[in-house]
Scaffold this motif. Structure first.
Motif, mmCIF file in Angstrom:
data_model
loop_
_atom_site.group_PDB
_atom_site.id
_atom_site.type_symbol
_atom_site.label_atom_id
_atom_site.label_comp_id
_atom_site.label_asym_id
_atom_site.label_seq_id
_atom_site.Cartn_x
_atom_site.Cartn_y
_atom_site.Cartn_z
ATOM 1 N N THR A 53 -52.007 80.581 -13.177
ATOM 2 C CA THR A 53 -51.845 79.728 -12.027
ATOM 3 C C THR A 53 -53.146 78.923 -11.788
ATOM 4 O O THR A 53 -54.234 79.397 -11.530
ATOM 5 C CB THR A 53 -51.311 80.418 -10.802
ATOM 6 O OG1 THR A 53 -50.248 81.417 -11.022
ATOM 7 C CG2 THR A 53 -51.324 79.735 -9.359
ATOM 8 N N THR A 54 -52.784 77.535 -11.765
ATOM 9 C CA THR A 54 -53.963 76.805 -11.659
ATOM 10 C C THR A 54 -54.439 76.726 -10.141
ATOM 11 O O THR A 54 -53.827 77.073 -9.059
ATOM 12 C CB THR A 54 -53.560 75.177 -11.806
ATOM 13 O OG1 THR A 54 -54.712 74.303 -11.478
ATOM 14 C CG2 THR A 54 -52.194 74.873 -10.647
ATOM 15 N N ASN A 58 -51.925 77.390 -3.795
ATOM 16 C CA ASN A 58 -52.201 78.497 -4.833
ATOM 17 C C ASN A 58 -53.462 79.212 -4.494
ATOM 18 O O ASN A 58 -53.374 80.494 -4.723
ATOM 19 C CB ASN A 58 -52.299 77.962 -6.256
ATOM 20 C CG ASN A 58 -51.053 77.412 -6.864
ATOM 21 O OD1 ASN A 58 -49.855 77.823 -6.403
ATOM 22 N ND2 ASN A 58 -51.053 76.818 -7.939
ATOM 23 N N ASP A 105 -45.426 80.408 -19.925
ATOM 24 C CA ASP A 105 -46.594 79.700 -19.000
ATOM 25 C C ASP A 105 -47.787 79.615 -19.521
ATOM 26 O O ASP A 105 -48.808 78.758 -19.094
ATOM 27 C CB ASP A 105 -46.501 80.534 -17.630
ATOM 28 C CG ASP A 105 -47.152 81.965 -17.976
ATOM 29 O OD1 ASP A 105 -46.913 82.466 -19.060
ATOM 30 O OD2 ASP A 105 -47.356 82.526 -17.106
ATOM 31 N N TRP A 125 -49.321 85.721 -13.791
ATOM 32 C CA TRP A 125 -49.231 84.728 -12.769
ATOM 33 C C TRP A 125 -50.617 84.706 -12.185
ATOM 34 O O TRP A 125 -50.945 83.424 -12.257
ATOM 35 C CB TRP A 125 -48.577 85.292 -11.701
ATOM 36 C CG TRP A 125 -48.378 84.290 -10.581
ATOM 37 C CD1 TRP A 125 -47.320 83.270 -10.524
ATOM 38 C CD2 TRP A 125 -49.072 83.987 -9.441
ATOM 39 N NE1 TRP A 125 -47.458 82.279 -9.436
ATOM 40 C CE2 TRP A 125 -48.704 82.883 -8.571
ATOM 41 C CE3 TRP A 125 -50.208 84.669 -8.927
ATOM 42 C CZ2 TRP A 125 -49.319 82.291 -7.620
ATOM 43 C CZ3 TRP A 125 -50.772 84.269 -7.799
ATOM 44 C CH2 TRP A 125 -50.283 83.037 -7.170
ATOM 45 N N SER A 127 -43.208 85.218 -10.868
ATOM 46 C CA SER A 127 -44.342 84.882 -12.162
ATOM 47 C C SER A 127 -43.698 83.930 -12.989
ATOM 48 O O SER A 127 -42.473 83.463 -13.241
ATOM 49 C CB SER A 127 -44.687 86.086 -13.235
ATOM 50 O OG SER A 127 -45.453 85.629 -14.138
ATOM 51 N N GLN A 128 -44.763 83.087 -13.654
ATOM 52 C CA GLN A 128 -44.231 81.877 -14.609
ATOM 53 C C GLN A 128 -43.815 82.746 -15.945
ATOM 54 O O GLN A 128 -43.412 81.993 -16.670
ATOM 55 C CB GLN A 128 -45.155 80.914 -14.706
ATOM 56 C CG GLN A 128 -45.530 80.306 -13.401
ATOM 57 C CD GLN A 128 -47.205 79.893 -13.244
ATOM 58 O OE1 GLN A 128 -47.980 80.649 -13.410
ATOM 59 N NE2 GLN A 128 -47.361 78.593 -12.853
ATOM 60 N N THR A 162 -58.865 79.265 -14.283
ATOM 61 C CA THR A 162 -58.329 80.062 -13.049
ATOM 62 C C THR A 162 -59.186 80.865 -12.553
ATOM 63 O O THR A 162 -60.485 81.342 -13.351
ATOM 64 C CB THR A 162 -57.076 80.492 -13.502
ATOM 65 O OG1 THR A 162 -57.037 81.619 -14.245
ATOM 66 C CG2 THR A 162 -55.967 79.380 -14.078
#
Length: 640
Positions: free
Chosen positions: A71-72, A332, A114, A67, A27-28, A137
């Motif tokens: 996440t884009t 992604n 993030d 995440w 994960s970011q 997202t």
């Protein structure tokens, strides 16, 4: 893909890309505790309150949720710097402020590694061709919060209560005000540290371009039924309508929508956002299952979704490109789908009143007696190998609002840039039919999504982009758990003709308690009301127990007895949306098995329809359940 055109060194990178794509990703986000960065708003304009945010056990930890949130997928809604500094039209408050975003029912968050700007769940930065954007997202539409007894219960994968149309209208108003009011324009320029005349001119052009995009989108997707506008309100969106119209706009890029409204179709069939747990395991996904979920189906489905949710793209090839360049982040999208395979449905929370197990046992008997299990498959939520076979009910049999299914198969428009191109998305069939001057939008969407997948990212060197793209396609095929998809409508296997698509899907009901309002169009506020009949206003006024014909939507406060959101007074909280079932696309009729109004199909011992002498299915109407059985059925559904 033309492998002969690749250099040997590039071909050699493909196995490495496959290996790297299969690795577990981190994960970011890094946060302590288990609130996952949730920012609590103790009291809001709807009178909702929560003192503590909690999460349920859905087989995701903090890093999994973050995440998913951040996440884009390649969505480019608005230039990043403009969005961060955009004021509301009627005040100096930022449109992205917590109070305002919460009013649309997006979930507010603290800053994290993030998400340094502390944007709500589902809003993230995307970078395409050197420019930064804010985009949405998957989590923006598929995460929700339920408030009960001081707790704000976050549920990953649950349908949002968001008023997305309200957000888009306010975005356009805010952009317009920034252009028209010198003090607003000056404050934005100062915030961006823009002083020179050229910089200010460029800012104005970007604001004008953004305003036109948002205005055009809102105009094209106005939920019109003839001359009547029927708004979505909270918790609903015409996703098919918005996606279809976005494809049509890119097929006809030179046609101003106000001069050529016939190019588009009204986005007038709003539906509840589907819940995401078990989605990768479904053989058909959408409410009407317009496409199966085998092979590369998940990648095509998710690519089509992000093309509708503001990906940058053009439906014309550049140079020797194999497909269409786009900001859609195929890597992604593939990883997000894979990530969802581990998400489990939420169990009834311990902070709510305990389930009456004796009453629930009675409810399970009612569930079987009324054949609910024949459409709503029972699955083990934690079984990693679980698969879902969707059972569809035709519009004729189920009797619910037909607008969404009919729009999905009837939407059509000018072929524009695709005219003369092969309809076959892969271009492999020599004699494949071609797009004429006009076309149904569904095959055009397939063409656009497939063409997008076929073109590697323009933001990376070809020797990285192409091996990655090939790897993502191969991995999607390899890892997709759904291998077979036979379409079942009214308990018979049928082909995917247009007629078979005029139906709605029954799905497993695990976690159904967390997904109010109910029916595909959100026209029934709670599970208790779902087991009552739809009635006229006169019947309701006479005292008959019926589904309500009007109710408010927007509050997060939960009613554990009836299983839905508490209805609050619109007079006390004027921003709440009043759902009126008398309006087009809002019907609360149908699926009235427990009320004795909708017939069930008689099945033989093998689960197949029994046929009468006239060759038609045999039907029967079961007696309406009483109050005791109704409460028992609700209690049982809490246990799933």
């Amino acid at each position: 893909m033309n492998f002969k055109a690749l250099k040997p060194s590039a071909i050699g990178l493909i196995p490495a890309a496959l290996l790297l794509s299969s690795c577990t990703y981190m994960s970011q986000g890094f946060l302590s505790g288990d609130d996952r960065g949730a920012k609590n708003i103790p009291n809001d304009r709807f009178g909702d309150s929560a003192e503590q945010i909690i999460y349920l056990d859905q087989n995701w930890d903090t890093s999994d949720s973050l995440w998913f949130y951040n996440t884009t997928q390649g969505s480019d809604l608005l230039p990043w710097d403009i969005f961060l500094n955009l004021e509301l039209a009627d005040s100096e408050a930022l449109l992205r402020s917590d109070e305002n975003m919460n009013s649309y029912r997006y979930l507010t968050q603290h800053s994290s590694w993030d998400n340094p700007e502390g944007l709500p769940v589902g809003f993230a930065k995307d970078t395409y061709e050197g420019k930064d954007y804010v985009g949405m997202t998957c989590a923006a539409c598929h995460t929700n919060q339920i408030n009960y007894d001081g707790y704000g219960i976050r549920v990953d994968g649950a349908p949002t209560l968001a008023n997305v149309r309200g957000l888009f209208l306010d975005l356009a108003s805010a952009l317009k005000a920034t252009l028209e009011q010198p003090e607003k324009f000056e404050r934005m320029a100062n915030a961006l540290n823009l002083r020179e005349e050229g910089q200010l001119t460029d800012l104005r052009k970007r604001l004008e371009s953004s305003l036109k995009s948002r205005d055009d989108y809102n105009f094209v997707n106005a939920p019109m039924h003839g001359d009547e506008l029927v708004d979505y309100g909270y918790g609903r969106l015409d996703a098919f309508g918005g996606i279809f119209n976005r494809i049509l706009s890119h097929m006809n890029p030179d046609q101003d929508p106000r001069d050529n409204p016939e190019v588009y179709n009204p986005s007038n069939a709003p539906v509840s956002y589907p819940f995401l747990w078990d989605t990768p395991q479904h053989d058909f996904v959408q409410w009407n299952g317009i496409a199966d979920n085998t092979g590369a189906g998940p990648l095509g489905r998710n690519t089509g979704e992000v093309l509708g949710v503001f990906a940058s793209f053009e439906l014309k090839k550049v140079g020797h490109d194999l497909g269409y360049r786009s900001s859609a982040d195929i890597r992604n999208l593939r990883r997000l789908e894979s990530h969802l395979e581990s998400l489990e449905s939420p169990l009834w929370p311990e902070v709510m009143p305990a389930v009456n197990q004796e009453l629930a046992s009675t409810g399970e008997q009612v569930f079987t007696e009324y054949q609910c299990h024949t459409c709503h498959q029972s699955i083990d939520r934690s079984n990693a190998k679980r698969l879902v076979t969707a059972q569809f009910s035709s519009l004729e049999m189920i009797g619910t609002d037909p607008q969404m299914a009919m729009n999905a198969v009837s939407a059509a428009g000018s072929s524009g840039l695709l005219e003369g191109h092969k309809i076959d998305a892969t271009n492999l069939k020599k004699d494949a039919p071609r797009f004429g001057p006009t076309t149904p939008v569904a095959p055009a969407l397939t063409k656009a999504a497939t063409g997008t997948i076929a073109q590697a990212s323009p933001d990376e060197p070809w020797y990285i982009a192409w091996p990655e793209r090939i790897a993502d396609i191969i991995i999607t095929f390899r890892d997709n758990p759904v291998k077979v998809a036979n379409r079942h409508v009214d308990f018979e296997v049928v082909d995917t003709s247009t007629k078979s698509l005029t139906s709605y899907k029954g799905r497993p009901l695990n976690g159904i308690w967390a997904t109010a309002p109910y029916l595909h169009n959100g026209s029934v506020p709670n599970l208790y009301d779902l087991f009552l009949p739809s009635c006229t206003d006169a019947e309701i006024e006479s005292g008959k127990a019926c589904r309500p014909n009007t109710f408010t939507v927007g509050s997060r406060q939960f009613d554990p007895k009836h299983v839905g959101f508490v209805e609050k007074s619109n007079e006390e909280h004027s921003d709440l949306f009043v759902f009126d079932t008398a309006k087009p696309s809002n019907s609360n009729a149908g699926h009235e098995y427990a009320a004795g109004k909708t017939p069930v199909i008689k099945l033989d011992a093998n689960g197949n329809p029994t046929m009468g002498a006239d060759g038609k299915r045999q039907l029967e109407w079961l007696p309406a359940i009483n109050e005791e059985k109704r409460l028992a059925l609700v209690e049982y559904l809490k246990t799933l």
